[in-house]
Design a protein around this motif. Structure first.
Motif: not given
Length: 337
Positions: A264-277
């Motif tokens: 899976h992608p890194a959790t921190a990277n996934r959270i960062a993308e969701l924060q951008k949304l």
């Protein structure tokens, strides 16, 4: 581009499967491998949901046994324009979830008891919306077929050791070909399997945020799940590692590095993308409304909130109200009873 990349990766895995057949038995072995791959894909198409659910001892839930979870998924499915999937609960303390099924009309979502007990209602809604996004994108069929072929490639690699060195089997590469089939082919299959999973997770995160209407719910859930999978063992996942990429987060370890070997992608990277949304305005109004406000939210209000690592997990389904609850009421209660 994601679908094109996925198609290319599936083609590469099928070619790898045929290549191992060629190493073992020449052109005849390659044709046999192709027929086996086709047969396995057909079998997986019709039985993928049953296979995975049985592997993880999932129990079907309904409106009577899990009313809040059932109603939540029904509302989220309506938001996504999907038919209501079957709902399953896995008795496992590790917080995790997955979706399976060959198409939206024959789909299922499964959540562990650990997920339901550790996350708030809003966070569970974010996770279920993510899984419904996989169903809407037809990712469940792709990833299940990939898991089936990857397991078969590993099996053929073992067969190569016993049969590949025999000249009577028309092995054109000899002992070197056997070594390649035993070591390189299963590793390559694993990398393709991981690559397919990783291309779909970001897309499911984005669509899941749109389905529930609040990206930070899923971001908060991912933060909690990451801590849970790192410390809580999942014996069913360990026994069936080929299904690890189907979960919302790798159930085999606490892997967080966004590299070639992570499922899976890194959790921190996934959270960062969701924060951008959230910062773009998607989280201004939630499409799903929980029956009651949750006190266990790991986020402060506002689109720029950061995960709170110190908040204690709270059950999403409410606890006994009152100033002095009894000791047995302190444990989070799941919707299954």
């Amino acid at each position: 581009m994601n679908y094109l990349r996925t198609a290319m990766l599936l083609a590469a895995m099928t070619a790898l499967f045929m290549g191992i057949g060629y190493v073992i038995g020449g052109q005849g072995g390659m044709m046999i491998a192709l027929l086996i791959a086709a047969g396995m894909n057909v079998f997986s198409y019709w039985n993928s949901d049953k296979m995975v659910l049985r592997m993880h001892h999932a129990q079907e839930a309904d409106e009577r046994s899990a009313p809040e979870l059932f109603h939540m998924i029904r509302q989220l499915s309506a938001n996504a324009g999907l038919p209501m999937p079957k709902v399953y609960i896995i008795d496992n303390p590790q917080p995790n979830a997955f979706a399976t099924g060959r198409n939206p009309q024959n789909a299922a979502v499964a959540a562990t008891t650990g997920l339901l007990n550790m996350l708030s209602k809003e966070e569970v809604a974010g996770v279920m919306a993510h899984e419904l996004a996989h169903i809407k994108n037809h990712d469940t069929l792709i990833m299940t077929i990939t898991a089936t072929i990857a397991g078969a490639i590993s099996m053929l690699g073992n067969f190569a050791f016993f049969f590949g060195g025999n000249r009577e089997n028309n092995n054109p590469f000899g002992f070197i070909g056997v070594l390649v089939a035993m070591i390189v082919a299963p590793l390559a299959a694993m990398l393709v399997q991981m690559a397919i999973s990783r291309t779909r997770e970001y897309a499911a995160d984005r669509m899941g945020a749109q389905i529930c209407g609040e990206p930070m719910w899923l971001a908060s859930a991912l933060n909690k799940i990451a801590g849970g999978v790192e410390h809580i063992h999942n014996p069913d996942a360990e026994a069936n590692p080929a299904t690890a990429h189907m979960f919302i987060m790798n159930p085999l370890s606490g892997e967080r590095m966004d590299n070639l070997f992570s499922t899976h992608p890194a959790t921190a990277n996934r959270i960062a993308e969701l924060q951008k949304l959230a910062q773009s305005g998607l989280g201004t109004g939630a499409a799903y409304r929980a029956p009651s406000a949750s006190s266990g939210s790991a986020y402060r209000s506002g689109p720029s909130s950061q995960p709170s690592s110190g908040s204690a997990p709270s059950g999403p389904w409410g606890s006994a109200r009152g100033s002095a609850p009894r000791e047995e009421s302190r444990r989070p209660k799941g919707p299954w009873g």
